[in-house]
Design a protein around this motif. Structure first.
Motif, mmCIF file in Angstrom:
data_model
loop_
_atom_site.group_PDB
_atom_site.id
_atom_site.type_symbol
_atom_site.label_atom_id
_atom_site.label_comp_id
_atom_site.label_asym_id
_atom_site.label_seq_id
_atom_site.Cartn_x
_atom_site.Cartn_y
_atom_site.Cartn_z
ATOM 1 N N TYR A 156 5.886 -8.199 -6.168
ATOM 2 C CA TYR A 156 4.420 -7.578 -5.570
ATOM 3 C C TYR A 156 4.573 -6.309 -6.741
ATOM 4 O O TYR A 156 5.467 -5.815 -6.900
ATOM 5 C CB TYR A 156 5.043 -6.277 -4.124
ATOM 6 N N THR A 157 3.497 -6.479 -7.365
ATOM 7 C CA THR A 157 4.359 -5.128 -8.076
ATOM 8 C C THR A 157 2.977 -3.609 -8.045
ATOM 9 O O THR A 157 2.355 -3.723 -6.441
ATOM 10 C CB THR A 157 2.559 -6.207 -9.400
ATOM 11 N N GLN A 158 2.824 -2.688 -8.564
ATOM 12 C CA GLN A 158 2.212 -1.089 -8.138
ATOM 13 C C GLN A 158 1.149 -1.704 -7.742
ATOM 14 O O GLN A 158 0.678 -0.527 -6.880
ATOM 15 C CB GLN A 158 2.691 -0.460 -9.115
ATOM 16 N N THR A 159 0.321 -2.198 -8.443
ATOM 17 C CA THR A 159 -0.921 -2.691 -7.740
ATOM 18 C C THR A 159 -1.473 -3.103 -6.760
ATOM 19 O O THR A 159 -2.533 -3.401 -6.015
ATOM 20 C CB THR A 159 -1.423 -3.359 -9.466
ATOM 21 N N ASN A 160 -0.254 -4.457 -5.799
ATOM 22 C CA ASN A 160 -0.811 -4.907 -4.652
ATOM 23 C C ASN A 160 -0.753 -4.077 -3.747
ATOM 24 O O ASN A 160 -0.402 -3.435 -3.362
ATOM 25 C CB ASN A 160 0.683 -5.812 -4.785
ATOM 26 N N SER A 161 -1.351 -4.254 -2.570
ATOM 27 C CA SER A 161 -2.159 -3.650 -1.652
ATOM 28 C C SER A 161 -0.506 -3.517 -0.676
ATOM 29 O O SER A 161 -1.114 -2.931 -0.035
ATOM 30 C CB SER A 161 -3.070 -4.593 -1.120
ATOM 31 N N SER A 162 0.132 -5.017 -0.908
ATOM 32 C CA SER A 162 1.086 -4.203 -0.037
ATOM 33 C C SER A 162 2.973 -3.941 -0.705
ATOM 34 O O SER A 162 3.991 -3.776 -0.100
ATOM 35 C CB SER A 162 1.775 -6.099 0.004
ATOM 36 N N TYR A 163 2.191 -3.370 -1.655
ATOM 37 C CA TYR A 163 3.829 -2.778 -2.807
ATOM 38 C C TYR A 163 4.299 -1.641 -1.636
ATOM 39 O O TYR A 163 5.793 -1.909 -1.521
ATOM 40 C CB TYR A 163 3.117 -2.852 -3.740
ATOM 41 N N THR A 164 3.628 -1.026 -1.214
ATOM 42 C CA THR A 164 3.867 0.270 -0.729
ATOM 43 C C THR A 164 4.676 0.001 0.489
ATOM 44 O O THR A 164 6.123 0.443 1.240
ATOM 45 C CB THR A 164 3.191 1.420 0.091
ATOM 46 N N SER A 165 3.735 -0.937 1.717
ATOM 47 C CA SER A 165 4.857 -1.061 2.425
ATOM 48 C C SER A 165 6.015 -2.071 2.897
ATOM 49 O O SER A 165 7.457 -2.141 3.347
ATOM 50 C CB SER A 165 3.411 -2.093 3.893
ATOM 51 N N THR A 166 5.704 -2.519 1.768
ATOM 52 C CA THR A 166 7.540 -3.700 1.156
ATOM 53 C C THR A 166 8.280 -2.654 0.624
ATOM 54 O O THR A 166 9.541 -3.587 0.930
ATOM 55 C CB THR A 166 6.854 -4.710 0.346
ATOM 56 N N LEU A 167 8.070 -1.750 -0.245
ATOM 57 C CA LEU A 167 8.780 -0.893 -0.401
ATOM 58 C C LEU A 167 9.905 -0.189 0.660
ATOM 59 O O LEU A 167 10.840 0.232 0.687
ATOM 60 C CB LEU A 167 8.105 0.082 -1.457
ATOM 61 N N ASP A 168 8.812 0.209 1.535
ATOM 62 C CA ASP A 168 8.797 1.104 2.758
ATOM 63 C C ASP A 168 9.653 0.549 3.548
ATOM 64 O O ASP A 168 10.417 0.997 4.063
ATOM 65 C CB ASP A 168 8.345 2.036 2.742
ATOM 66 N N SER A 169 9.496 -0.406 3.521
ATOM 67 C CA SER A 169 9.942 -1.812 4.573
ATOM 68 C C SER A 169 11.522 -1.585 5.175
ATOM 69 O O SER A 169 11.983 -1.405 6.313
ATOM 70 C CB SER A 169 9.776 -3.009 5.217
#
Length: 536
Positions: free
Chosen positions: A49-62
């Motif tokens: 997941y790179t920062q442009t991936n739509s799932s990046y933030t949810s993956t980071l915050d999970s």
């Protein structure tokens, strides 16, 4: 757990790359390195997941369990959530070739967020997909992948046996990867020691991308990762643990006493007996501020939480003889299975219902998020009544509304294990350890600083009453206030000793020697990673 030979999907991995690292390297080059690797297993592209991936933030915050770091400005350029061990191996190799640091995350409970925050360009290696647990009842052991939580481990044990347990922590969302590598204590500590004391093998991926078991890594590295913090030495991907016998029924209780109910005197007596009880008994004390029975006034409440590895009819005489001041009676106690005692203690920790089903242990995220800062101490002599009363006064300040101070007793098995057996040194002579925490809901840096400053004043106040030379601390309650490594420059052993001796005491030098041997270029580093030991 798969056999070790099946993990070796990378052969001569370092020879596959001819890149040279330079400041011009970007995370795009790093990602391309991952994709170009001829992996025979599941495609790694599905878990990058790179920062442009739509799932990046949810993956980071999970898996961010400490909410004050949810909006941290420091974010990984890439997140990798490996499905197989080869994904871990290639991430380590490509990170080195392209100037990326690694932060390894198991459950996301690092008190200072070091498993997902860094100042250098970095990748988060989130192990949440590596959660296989295999329990062998006949041999009383289990293989546990490092992305598993202790709740998932407890649940897995309970599905195979009603008379086996494991001595780890109370919070079920904590990851086994970090918890075990820092020590890991809970309500079985006085009978069986720490989680790390009961690790009998491990799998770690080293800086060269090699997967090593205990025999391959050698006894020095195996010693270091059981209490010395695994992130300094490689990426731990699995533990083999020794399960311990527990009775079919244990007894638990939770009793609260306020200052008006003589809490100060009860705590004074608790200090004299808690580390000398029968090994089957542990009584922890948690102190908070509450509303007084006198309208409009505040008071301090001490909550005594206990588990006894036996029946209530055995516990009551023991308490009447050694600790009558608490006034425990049979009606205060409940008999239940060991696995249900985990739910009971969880309810006391997070305020959940004590009648939850066992499946709640499989939840990987906490139901309630509060912003907090924690610190720790060790006590070798009883805190005087004068000292306790001074502590109470600090609780009446505005910032202490949701603060807590917990005393957890040692003694028993903890006294029997040598301080050098594993890197965790806090053994005989320590009566109990203290966990300090301040919580707040206000937003903004100014509010955060106000509450943290209150906690620092509390910590300063406690200095005369706790261990000295060094003032000891517990690694799993990580605290950057006690010292940090240099950010970009080399950190000497002498400088790192400012914080290292607090966590590890006389074991710190041996840890630094192991570090030189297994990671001589100091690739695996963070603000409190083990330093390299200079030639003497």
């Amino acid at each position: 757990m798969m056999h070790l030979s099946l993990y070796f999907t990378v052969v001569a991995i370092a020879l596959l790359f001819s890149f040279t690292s330079s400041s011009a390297d970007t995370h795009e080059n790093f990602v391309q390195c991952l994709y170009n690797y001829p992996n025979s297993g599941t495609s790694i592209s599905k878990v990058v997941y790179t920062q442009t991936n739509s799932s990046y933030t949810s993956t980071l915050d999970s898996s961010i369990q400490i909410s004050r770091f949810l909006n941290a400005s420091s974010k990984p350029l890439v997140i990798v959530t490996p499905l197989v061990i080869s994904h871990v191996q290639v991430t380590i190799i490509c990170s080195q070739h392209h100037g990326m640091q690694i932060r390894t995350r198991s459950g996301g409970h690092d008190y200072e967020g070091l498993s997902y925050i860094a100042k250098d360009p970095f990748v988060v290696l989130d192990l949440k997909n590596l959660r296989e647990i295999k329990v062998d009842v006949e041999k009383s052991n289990a293989w546990v992948q490092a992305g598993s939580t202790i709740g998932e481990l407890y649940y897995s044990i309970s599905q195979k046996s009603k008379t086996l347990g494991f001595p780890a922590g109370v919070c079920p969302t904590v990851g086994t990867g970090g918890h075990f590598s820092g020590g890991g204590y809970g309500f079985l500590m006085r009978k069986y020691g720490l989680a790390a004391d009961n690790v009998i093998d491990a799998h770690i991926v080293d800086v060269k991308g090699n997967l090593l078991d205990r025999k391959a890594m050698g006894e020095d590295l195996f010693w270091a990762i059981r209490g010395g913090g695994g992130a300094s030495f490689g990426v731990i991907v699995a533990w083999k643990i020794k399960l311990v016998p527990v009775p079919s029924k244990v007894t638990v209780f939770r009793i609260a006493r306020t200052l008006e109910q003589n809490a100060t005197e009860i705590i004074r007596k608790w200090q004299l007996v808690a580390n000398k009880f029968d090994q089957r008994l542990i009584i922890r004390v948690a102190m908070t501020r509450v509303n007084s029975s006198q309208r409009g006034k505040l008071t301090i409440q001490a909550r005594f939480e206990s588990m006894f590895l036996g029946r209530v009819d055995q516990l009551i005489p023991l308490m009447q003889k050694r600790f009558p001041e608490l006034g425990l009676v049979k009606e205060d106690c409940t008999e239940m299975s060991w696995i249900n005692s985990i739910l009971f203690m969880k309810a006391g920790l997070v305020g959940s219902a004590s009648n939850e089903t066992l499946e709640v242990l499989l939840n990987r995220t906490q139901a309630v998020f509060l912003t907090f800062k924690g610190k720790s101490d060790y006590v070798r002599k009883p805190i005087s009544v004068v000292g306790l009363r001074g502590l109470w006064r600090l609780f009446y300040e505005d910032e202490a509304r949701d603060a807590s101070v917990e005393f957890a007793p040692y003694g028993g098995r903890m006294d029997e294990i040598s301080e050098s057996e594993i890197p965790f040194p806090h053994r005989s002579g320590n009566m109990f350890h203290i966990h300090y925490a301040v919580y707040w809901q206000e937003e903004g840096d100014e509010a955060a600083q106000r509450y943290i400053n209150w906690l620092r004043r509390l910590y300063k106040y406690m200095e005369p009453y706790v261990s000295k030379s060094p003032r000891a601390a517990y690694l799993n309650y990580r605290d950057l206030d006690i010292g940090v490594n240099n950010n970009y420059d080399y950190t000497s052993y002498r400088q790192a000793s400012i914080w290292g001796l607090k966590y590890f005491n006389n074991n710190f030098k041996r840890l630094a020697k192991v570090k030189v041997k297994v990671d001589p270029q100091n690739f695996f580093r963070n603000e409190q990673s083990i330093p390299l030991l200079e030639s003497e």
